[in-house]
Scaffold this motif. Structure first.
Motif, PDB file in Angstrom:
ATOM      1  N   LYS A 172      -7.846 -13.459  16.745  1.00 59.31           N
ATOM      2  CA  LYS A 172      -9.189 -13.565  16.690  1.00 59.31           C
ATOM      3  C   LYS A 172      -9.631 -14.201  15.196  1.00 59.31           C
ATOM      4  CE  LYS A 172     -13.972 -12.582  18.654  1.00 59.31           C
ATOM      5  NZ  LYS A 172     -14.669 -11.741  19.522  1.00 59.31           N
ATOM      6  N   LEU A 173     -10.075 -15.394  15.144  1.00 58.64           N
ATOM      7  CA  LEU A 173     -10.789 -15.789  14.004  1.00 58.64           C
ATOM      8  C   LEU A 173     -12.386 -15.883  14.187  1.00 58.64           C
ATOM      9  CD1 LEU A 173     -10.774 -17.386  11.146  1.00 58.64           C
ATOM     10  CD2 LEU A 173     -10.650 -19.653  12.462  1.00 58.64           C
ATOM     11  N   ILE A 174     -13.115 -15.231  13.244  1.00 58.90           N
ATOM     12  CA  ILE A 174     -14.437 -15.013  13.319  1.00 58.90           C
ATOM     13  C   ILE A 174     -14.890 -15.750  12.068  1.00 58.90           C
ATOM     14  CG2 ILE A 174     -16.470 -13.589  13.041  1.00 58.90           C
ATOM     15  CD1 ILE A 174     -14.942 -11.286  14.708  1.00 58.90           C
ATOM     16  N   ALA A 175     -16.044 -16.526  12.214  1.00 57.71           N
ATOM     17  CA  ALA A 175     -16.346 -17.251  11.176  1.00 57.71           C
ATOM     18  C   ALA A 175     -17.948 -17.479  10.982  1.00 57.71           C
ATOM     19  CB  ALA A 175     -16.050 -19.076  11.309  1.00 57.71           C
ATOM     20  N   ILE A 176     -18.505 -17.019  10.121  1.00 58.66           N
ATOM     21  CA  ILE A 176     -19.943 -17.158   9.778  1.00 58.66           C
ATOM     22  C   ILE A 176     -20.319 -18.640   9.546  1.00 58.66           C
ATOM     23  CG2 ILE A 176     -21.717 -16.262   8.382  1.00 58.66           C
ATOM     24  CD1 ILE A 176     -20.526 -14.040   9.808  1.00 58.66           C
ATOM     25  N   GLY A 177     -21.464 -18.918  10.208  1.00 62.34           N
ATOM     26  CA  GLY A 177     -22.286 -20.145  10.187  1.00 62.34           C
ATOM     27  C   GLY A 177     -21.477 -21.134  11.349  1.00 62.34           C
ATOM     28  N   LYS A 178     -22.113 -22.044  11.713  1.00 64.95           N
ATOM     29  CA  LYS A 178     -21.689 -23.137  12.653  1.00 64.95           C
ATOM     30  C   LYS A 178     -21.135 -24.266  11.864  1.00 64.95           C
ATOM     31  CE  LYS A 178     -23.524 -24.872  16.905  1.00 64.95           C
ATOM     32  NZ  LYS A 178     -24.334 -24.689  18.048  1.00 64.95           N
ATOM     33  N   GLY A 191     -20.468 -17.068  14.015  1.00 65.07           N
ATOM     34  CA  GLY A 191     -22.004 -15.910  13.883  1.00 65.07           C
ATOM     35  C   GLY A 191     -22.832 -16.892  13.466  1.00 65.07           C
ATOM     36  N   VAL A 192     -23.869 -17.282  14.233  1.00 65.53           N
ATOM     37  CA  VAL A 192     -24.978 -17.877  13.917  1.00 65.53           C
ATOM     38  C   VAL A 192     -26.070 -17.158  13.966  1.00 65.53           C
ATOM     39  CG1 VAL A 192     -26.328 -19.908  14.585  1.00 65.53           C
ATOM     40  CG2 VAL A 192     -23.900 -20.085  14.656  1.00 65.53           C
ATOM     41  N   LEU A 193     -26.648 -16.918  12.670  1.00 68.41           N
ATOM     42  CA  LEU A 193     -28.002 -15.965  12.617  1.00 68.41           C
ATOM     43  C   LEU A 193     -29.225 -16.757  12.875  1.00 68.41           C
ATOM     44  CD1 LEU A 193     -26.851 -13.884   9.642  1.00 68.41           C
ATOM     45  CD2 LEU A 193     -26.637 -13.517  11.924  1.00 68.41           C
ATOM     46  N   THR A 253     -33.194 -16.097   8.728  1.00 64.74           N
ATOM     47  CA  THR A 253     -32.201 -15.474   7.700  1.00 64.74           C
ATOM     48  C   THR A 253     -31.847 -16.313   6.594  1.00 64.74           C
ATOM     49  OG1 THR A 253     -30.454 -16.021   9.001  1.00 64.74           O
ATOM     50  CG2 THR A 253     -31.677 -13.855   9.550  1.00 64.74           C
ATOM     51  N   LYS A 254     -32.013 -17.638   6.670  1.00 70.75           N
ATOM     52  CA  LYS A 254     -31.447 -18.627   5.974  1.00 70.75           C
ATOM     53  C   LYS A 254     -32.158 -18.668   4.729  1.00 70.75           C
ATOM     54  CE  LYS A 254     -29.447 -21.672   9.312  1.00 70.75           C
ATOM     55  NZ  LYS A 254     -28.083 -22.063   9.400  1.00 70.75           N
ATOM     56  N   LYS A 255     -33.687 -18.148   4.797  1.00 70.81           N
ATOM     57  CA  LYS A 255     -34.414 -17.953   3.614  1.00 70.81           C
ATOM     58  C   LYS A 255     -34.379 -16.810   2.839  1.00 70.81           C
ATOM     59  CE  LYS A 255     -37.873 -20.900   5.966  1.00 70.81           C
ATOM     60  NZ  LYS A 255     -39.086 -20.828   6.654  1.00 70.81           N
ATOM     61  N   LEU A 256     -33.411 -15.698   3.352  1.00 72.58           N
ATOM     62  CA  LEU A 256     -33.066 -14.598   2.700  1.00 72.58           C
ATOM     63  C   LEU A 256     -32.346 -14.831   1.317  1.00 72.58           C
ATOM     64  CD1 LEU A 256     -31.855 -12.409   5.517  1.00 72.58           C
ATOM     65  CD2 LEU A 256     -33.999 -12.277   4.350  1.00 72.58           C
ATOM     66  N   ILE A 283     -25.532  -9.596   3.700  1.00 77.18           N
ATOM     67  CA  ILE A 283     -25.751  -7.786   4.755  1.00 77.18           C
ATOM     68  C   ILE A 283     -25.874  -8.345   6.014  1.00 77.18           C
ATOM     69  CG2 ILE A 283     -27.125  -6.073   4.613  1.00 77.18           C
ATOM     70  CD1 ILE A 283     -27.576  -5.846   1.601  1.00 77.18           C
ATOM     71  N   LYS A 284     -26.944  -9.210   6.218  1.00 77.06           N
ATOM     72  CA  LYS A 284     -27.131  -9.677   7.704  1.00 77.06           C
ATOM     73  C   LYS A 284     -25.797 -10.279   8.155  1.00 77.06           C
ATOM     74  CE  LYS A 284     -31.419  -8.718   8.455  1.00 77.06           C
ATOM     75  NZ  LYS A 284     -31.751  -7.534   9.245  1.00 77.06           N
ATOM     76  N   GLU A 285     -25.273 -11.062   7.639  1.00 82.92           N
ATOM     77  CA  GLU A 285     -23.961 -11.827   8.213  1.00 82.92           C
ATOM     78  C   GLU A 285     -23.085 -10.590   8.531  1.00 82.92           C
ATOM     79  OE1 GLU A 285     -24.339 -16.176   6.207  1.00 82.92           O
ATOM     80  OE2 GLU A 285     -23.149 -14.625   5.088  1.00 82.92           O
ATOM     81  N   GLY A 286     -22.824  -9.578   7.317  1.00 84.24           N
ATOM     82  CA  GLY A 286     -21.902  -8.614   7.496  1.00 84.24           C
ATOM     83  C   GLY A 286     -22.191  -7.674   8.802  1.00 84.24           C
ATOM     84  N   GLU A 287     -23.402  -7.289   8.919  1.00 85.12           N
ATOM     85  CA  GLU A 287     -23.806  -6.778  10.145  1.00 85.12           C
ATOM     86  C   GLU A 287     -23.118  -7.101  11.566  1.00 85.12           C
ATOM     87  OE1 GLU A 287     -27.963  -6.057   9.693  1.00 85.12           O
ATOM     88  OE2 GLU A 287     -27.615  -4.412   8.108  1.00 85.12           O
ATOM     89  N   TRP A 288     -23.574  -8.547  11.615  1.00 86.27           N
ATOM     90  CA  TRP A 288     -22.991  -9.329  12.753  1.00 86.27           C
ATOM     91  C   TRP A 288     -21.527  -9.188  12.840  1.00 86.27           C
ATOM     92  CZ3 TRP A 288     -19.603 -13.109  13.569  1.00 86.27           C
ATOM     93  CH2 TRP A 288     -19.736 -13.588  14.994  1.00 86.27           C
ATOM     94  N   LEU A 289     -20.886  -9.450  11.712  1.00 88.87           N
ATOM     95  CA  LEU A 289     -19.513  -9.470  11.802  1.00 88.87           C
ATOM     96  C   LEU A 289     -18.836  -8.198  12.116  1.00 88.87           C
ATOM     97  CD1 LEU A 289     -17.157 -11.263   9.086  1.00 88.87           C
ATOM     98  CD2 LEU A 289     -16.452  -8.945  10.199  1.00 88.87           C
TER      99      LEU A 289
END
Length: 157
Positions: A4-10, A38-40, A44-47, A54-60
């Motif tokens: 499985k390949l998981i990528a953050i962002g579209k 993973g699209v948050l 969250t983009k303003k963080l 951290i937010k991306e990591g939690e999702w992953l």
């Protein structure tokens, strides 16, 4: 073995999606291959970068089971030739690893929690690539690895 390949962002560029889809179809011939993005939420983009990681990591991390082998695609990871990477896949398969998850971080990389959970890290180059274009590069190398393991001519075609 499932991969499985998981990528953050579209993926924003159509050519990236087209190229990735081509290799995704080819890889399916050899293994069960899944892909997730993973699209948050937009807020969250303003963080700040560290908070975003951290937010991306939690999702992953929520995408994993305890038995999954997590391999980060990270610039500080091990460098492999294509043949060495194919051998690594074979090694994981020989060890009866059920699922190998490869992860592509967001623009700022991975959180400390993701690094702590990771079983391995691989660098695809000493150069830096965008987290979008690396999808095609990785998919092509995964396809190449399976053709190497199956003694098919793609590697030297």
């Amino acid at each position: 073995m499932k991969i499985k390949l998981i990528a953050i962002g579209k993926t924003a560029e159509p050519f990236i999606a087209l190229g990735f889809n081509l290799y995704q179809q080819r890889i399916q011939k050899y293994t069960n291959f899944e892909y997730a993005e993973g699209v948050l939420p937009v807020a969250t983009k303003k963080l700040p970068p560290d908070a975003l990681k951290i937010k991306e990591g939690e999702w992953l991390l929520q995408q994993l089971t305890s038995s999954d082998l997590l391999c980060l695609l990270d610039e500080s990871g091990k460098n492999f030739t294509s043949i060495q990477f194919a051998n690594q896949l074979q090694n994981w398969q020989n060890r009866s690893i059920r699922t190998v998850i490869f992860a592509i971080g967001g623009a700022f990389g991975f959180s400390e929690a993701v690094y702590a959970r990771a079983n391995d890290q691989i660098s695809l180059s000493k150069m830096t690539f965008s987290h979008q274009i690396i999808r095609i590069i990785f998919a092509e190398q995964l396809y190449r690895a399976y053709t190497i393991l199956n003694n098919e001519p793609y590697h030297h075609a």
